[in-house]
Design a protein around this motif. Structure first.
Motif: not given
Length: 248
Positions: A87-95
Motif C-alpha cells: 500500500l505504501l507503493c501504490s500497489a493493491v493487496v488482494s487477500p
C-alpha cells in the motif's frame, strides 16, 4: 473513551504519521501458545520490516501503481508486513483473491496456501512464519524465501509513486476494490482511540474483513494489537491481563 475518527488521506500517510508519533510504542505483539514464541514489534520495528519490503517491491519487483499482490497466508506478523508494504507503493493487496489475476503472490508455508498462490504467473514469495523470523530450511518449489530475500534491502523507504486517498488499496471477498479512503473509513470506527486489543487468530482471518479487524483498525485508532495463536479461553484471559489488552 471515544471511537477514533476516520483519518484523512491515505494509509501510507497515516502509517508515516503513526511511526513518527509512536515509534517506540508497541504496534503488534504476536504470541503462539504452541511454540511459546512472543514477538513484540513497535511501530518503529514494524516500519523497519515494512520499509525493507517496500524497497523489495519497488526496486526488485518494480511494481507499478495498481499492481495486485495476492496475499494467501494466515494471520501473523509477517502477513501484516505484506498487508502494509504494497500500500505504501501504490500497489493493491488482494487477500485470498483471484491468484490468476495477481501480478505477484505472497503465500504462507502450508501446502494449501502454496497451492493457492501457484496460480499466480508472476514472482512468488513464501513466508516461513517461523519463530524469530527464520528463513526456510528448504524453500518451497516455485517460490522465493521472503526472509532471505528481504534482508539485503535498506530500511529507509521513499515511494516513487506515493498513493492518494482515492487510489485502490484492498480487494474484498467479492472482488471489489476499496480505496485508501474507504479502507480507513471502515477501519477507524472499530476501536477506541489508542485501544490495545487481543485477537485470537482462530477467531479471525487474513481476508479483507479480517485484516481490517486485526491490523488496519488498530492502526487507524493509533493503538496496538496482541495477535495470538492457540490457547484456551482461560489462557487468553490471563494473557489479556498481562498484556493490558481487551479481548475482542
Amino acid at each position: 473513551m471515544a471511537m477514533a475518527s476516520a483519518p484523512d488521506g491515505d494509509l501510507s500517510a497515516l502509517w508515516r504519521s503513526r511511526v513518527a508519533g509512536s515509534g517506540p510504542r508497541p504496534f503488534l505483539t504476536y504470541h503462539d501458545f504452541g511454540t511459546g514464541e512472543r514477538v513484540e514489534l513497535s511501530y518503529a520495528t514494524m516500519d523497519n520490516w515494512v520499509s525493507k519490503t517496500g524497497n523489495l517491491i519497488q526496486d526488485e519487483l518494480m511494481a507499478d501503481p495498481g499492481s495486485r499482490f495476492l496475499l494467501a497466508a494466515r494471520p501473523h506478523w509477517m502477513t501484516a508486513v505484506w498487508a502494509l508494504a504494497p500500500l505504501l507503493c501504490s500497489a493493491v493487496v488482494s487477500p485470498w483473491g483471484d491468484a490468476a489475476r495477481a501480478r505477484f503472490a505472497v503465500s504462507g508455508p502450508d501446502e494449501a496456501e502454496l497451492d493457492y498462490a501457484r496460480a499466480c504467473q508472476g514472482e512468488r514469495y513464501a513466508l516461513s512464519l517461523l519463530p524469530l523470523g527464520r528463513p526456510f530450511a528448504e524453500v518451497p518449489k516455485g517460490f522465493l524465501d521472503y526472509v532471505a530475500e528481504v534482508r539485503m534491502h535498506g530500511d529507509r523507504f521513499a515511494p516513487l509513486d506515493p498513493p492518494d486517498a482515492d487510489a485502490p488499496a484492498l480487494t474484498t471477498a467479492d472482488g471489489e476494490s476499496l480505496t485508501h479512503r474507504q479502507l480507513l473509513e471502515q477501519a477507524a470506527p472499530k476501536y477506541s482511540a489508542g485501544a490495545r486489543v487481543l485477537i485470537a487468530t482462530e477467531r479471525t482471518s487474513a481476508d479483507a474483513a479480517g485484516l481490517i479487524d486485526w491490523l488496519y483498525a488498530p492502526l487507524a485508532a493509533g493503538g496496538s494489537v496482541v495477535l495470538t495463536r492457540g490457547g484456551e479461553d482461560a489462557e487468553l484471559d490471563r494473557l489479556a491481563e498481562i498484556e493490558r489488552a481487551e479481548r475482542v
